[in-house]
Structures are given as structure tokens and as C-alpha cells.
Design a protein around this motif. Sequence first.
Motif, PDB file in Angstrom:
ATOM      1  N   LEU A  73      46.243  38.649  12.130  1.00  0.00           N
ATOM      2  CA  LEU A  73      45.569  37.478  12.695  1.00  0.00           C
ATOM      3  C   LEU A  73      46.254  37.056  13.997  1.00  0.00           C
ATOM      4  CD1 LEU A  73      44.856  35.276   9.533  1.00  0.00           C
ATOM      5  CD2 LEU A  73      43.281  36.790  10.750  1.00  0.00           C
ATOM      6  N   ALA A  74      47.585  37.090  14.011  1.00  0.00           N
ATOM      7  CA  ALA A  74      48.315  36.782  15.238  1.00  0.00           C
ATOM      8  C   ALA A  74      48.036  37.828  16.313  1.00  0.00           C
ATOM      9  CB  ALA A  74      49.819  36.714  14.945  1.00  0.00           C
ATOM     10  N   LEU A  75      47.923  39.087  15.903  1.00  0.00           N
ATOM     11  CA  LEU A  75      47.616  40.162  16.845  1.00  0.00           C
ATOM     12  C   LEU A  75      46.234  39.952  17.470  1.00  0.00           C
ATOM     13  CD1 LEU A  75      48.468  42.954  18.007  1.00  0.00           C
ATOM     14  CD2 LEU A  75      47.243  43.986  16.088  1.00  0.00           C
ATOM     15  N   ALA A  76      45.292  39.452  16.686  1.00  0.00           N
ATOM     16  CA  ALA A  76      43.948  39.191  17.208  1.00  0.00           C
ATOM     17  C   ALA A  76      43.997  38.117  18.294  1.00  0.00           C
ATOM     18  CB  ALA A  76      43.024  38.756  16.073  1.00  0.00           C
ATOM     19  N   VAL A  77      44.808  37.084  18.072  1.00  0.00           N
ATOM     20  CA  VAL A  77      44.956  36.040  19.085  1.00  0.00           C
ATOM     21  C   VAL A  77      45.577  36.624  20.347  1.00  0.00           C
ATOM     22  CG1 VAL A  77      46.073  33.840  19.634  1.00  0.00           C
ATOM     23  CG2 VAL A  77      45.124  34.228  17.350  1.00  0.00           C
ATOM     24  N   LEU A 152      45.541  26.081  11.589  1.00  0.00           N
ATOM     25  CA  LEU A 152      44.720  25.789  12.765  1.00  0.00           C
ATOM     26  C   LEU A 152      45.580  25.390  13.958  1.00  0.00           C
ATOM     27  CD1 LEU A 152      41.693  23.828  11.233  1.00  0.00           C
ATOM     28  CD2 LEU A 152      41.799  26.232  11.913  1.00  0.00           C
ATOM     29  N   LEU A 153      46.621  24.594  13.687  1.00  0.00           N
ATOM     30  CA  LEU A 153      47.506  24.173  14.769  1.00  0.00           C
ATOM     31  C   LEU A 153      48.279  25.361  15.335  1.00  0.00           C
ATOM     32  CD1 LEU A 153      48.641  21.881  16.454  1.00  0.00           C
ATOM     33  CD2 LEU A 153      50.297  21.416  14.637  1.00  0.00           C
ATOM     34  N   LEU A 154      48.749  26.237  14.468  1.00  0.00           N
ATOM     35  CA  LEU A 154      49.440  27.449  14.929  1.00  0.00           C
ATOM     36  C   LEU A 154      48.522  28.302  15.796  1.00  0.00           C
ATOM     37  CD1 LEU A 154      51.331  28.475  11.664  1.00  0.00           C
ATOM     38  CD2 LEU A 154      52.425  27.995  13.859  1.00  0.00           C
ATOM     39  N   SER A 216      55.950  36.417  17.567  1.00  0.00           N
ATOM     40  CA  SER A 216      56.785  36.340  16.370  1.00  0.00           C
ATOM     41  C   SER A 216      56.665  34.970  15.715  1.00  0.00           C
ATOM     42  CB  SER A 216      58.247  36.608  16.729  1.00  0.00           C
ATOM     43  OG  SER A 216      58.402  37.881  17.336  1.00  0.00           O
ATOM     44  N   ALA A 217      56.654  33.916  16.529  1.00  0.00           N
ATOM     45  CA  ALA A 217      56.508  32.570  15.986  1.00  0.00           C
ATOM     46  C   ALA A 217      55.148  32.398  15.327  1.00  0.00           C
ATOM     47  CB  ALA A 217      56.693  31.540  17.099  1.00  0.00           C
ATOM     48  N   LEU A 218      54.105  32.937  15.945  1.00  0.00           N
ATOM     49  CA  LEU A 218      52.760  32.807  15.381  1.00  0.00           C
ATOM     50  C   LEU A 218      52.626  33.601  14.089  1.00  0.00           C
ATOM     51  CD1 LEU A 218      49.889  31.748  15.554  1.00  0.00           C
ATOM     52  CD2 LEU A 218      49.338  33.642  17.096  1.00  0.00           C
TER      53      LEU A 218
END
Length: 258
Positions: A73-77, A152-154, A216-218
Motif C-alpha cells: 500500500l505504501a509502494l502504491a502511494v 488515512l492520516l498516514l 519506511s515511515a509510511l
Amino acid sequence: MSTGTYAPRPGAAPLGRMIAAQTALETRMLLRNGEQLLLTIVIPSLVLVLFSTVDIVDTGSERAVDFLAPGVLALAVLSTAFTGQAIATGFERRYGVLKRLGASPLPRWALMCAKTLSVLLTQLLQITLLTAIALGLGWSPKGGVTGFAAVLLLLALGTASFCGLGLLMAGTLRAEATLAAANLVFLLLLVGGGVIVPLDRFPDAAADVLALLPISALSGGLRDILTDGAGIPWADLGILTVWAVLGLGAAARFFRWE
């Protein structure tokens, strides 16, 4: 001589309608581009399916999909807000598209707003698809109402961080350099951003540095909530906030329209 009456009356459309129209145009252009579609949908989906079903990397979790789903999911962002945004905007700048749009009734800040809204719409499609794939692979996300709000905030802060960095790259480098650099950064963060390889697999010094990256944080924040059922990841939110402020501030300061 009468001045005459024209219908519809000449003039710029309302600002909200201009932003909505530009957002729809940006979204269609993004989804019609084969390279962008590969980055935004195909690669994250393949990473999720491949590494969840084939024992290639030791994720250290009971089930690989539980570790991989938040990271993907982070990779998609990252793929949409940074890589896709940087490449598309870089070539628009090279071909004079941004210069012409900047001379239109659409304010420049509204153009950037439309680009950001287009990114958010594309991410909604990505996250829906990737969540469905992960659930099909047996993923069981955790977290209640508070966790959902934190997710959502992340995602919002992650999007702001990567948009700022992508626009900074597109507005300062040549289009060809942006294309090469954006794809290289995407590959490096895919491996070293805690997406498919846990950060504790790296040497301690390297892991400490990598943990400060926005990807990494996400991915870490999403994993804490969705996999471990932890509370609000304040440290990860703080890192993303710093990156968002620095990235957007630098993009606003150094972005060149020509």
C-alpha cells in the motif's frame, strides 16, 4: 451601436469547475499512459502476489501477506505520488504544457491542486484493488476506528511527502534526468524502504538511516496498525510531516515552469 448579448457569457469558468475539469483530465491522462499504469497498478499487484505466494524473502512474520500488504500500500502511494507525478510533470514542463497552462485562467496553485486530487483519485483505485488482492490471499487487517483514522492520516501525509518530492524533482531537473532518477529511486526504495525486506535485515546503522525515509515511515506505520493492531504511530507521523513540509516547501520555492 449596441454591445450585443452573448450566451453563454464570455469569461473564465468558476474556479471549482476549472479545478474539477483539470482533475478529470489529469486522471484520464494518468490512466491512459501505459508506463504510468505499469507503475501504479501492475508492479504493486505483482509484488504483492509474487512475494506472498513464493517464499523468496524471509519477512519474519507468520504469514508473508501480513507483512507485505501494508508495505505494498505504501509502494502504491510512492508509485503514483512520486514516480508517476515526477515523470508526467517533468515532460509537461519540457514540452511547454505547464507554461501554457500557467497562462490560462486556471491559477498555478489550482493546477497543482488538480494534480494532487488526480493522485488521490488514482490512489483510491490502487488501494481498493490491492486491498481486494490481499484479502483474497488471506490478509486479515487489524485496527478499529482509531486505527482507520490513523491509516488515512498516514496515507495523506505520505501522499503530501511524495508529491512534494516528485514536483521538486520535476521542476528542477531535465525531463530525461527526471525519468531516470524517479525510476531509480522507486527501485531503491522498493528494496530498502521496508516494503518487501524488513529493516531489521539490514545492518543497524543502515536500518537507523533507512527508518527515516518517508517510505519506511509510511510502510512501518501502516504495518504497526494493520498487522500488529498497535496504536497511533506518532513517530512515523512525525517523520512524514517533516518530509511533507520540506518537500512541498522546496517544490514551491524552486519549481521552474519553463
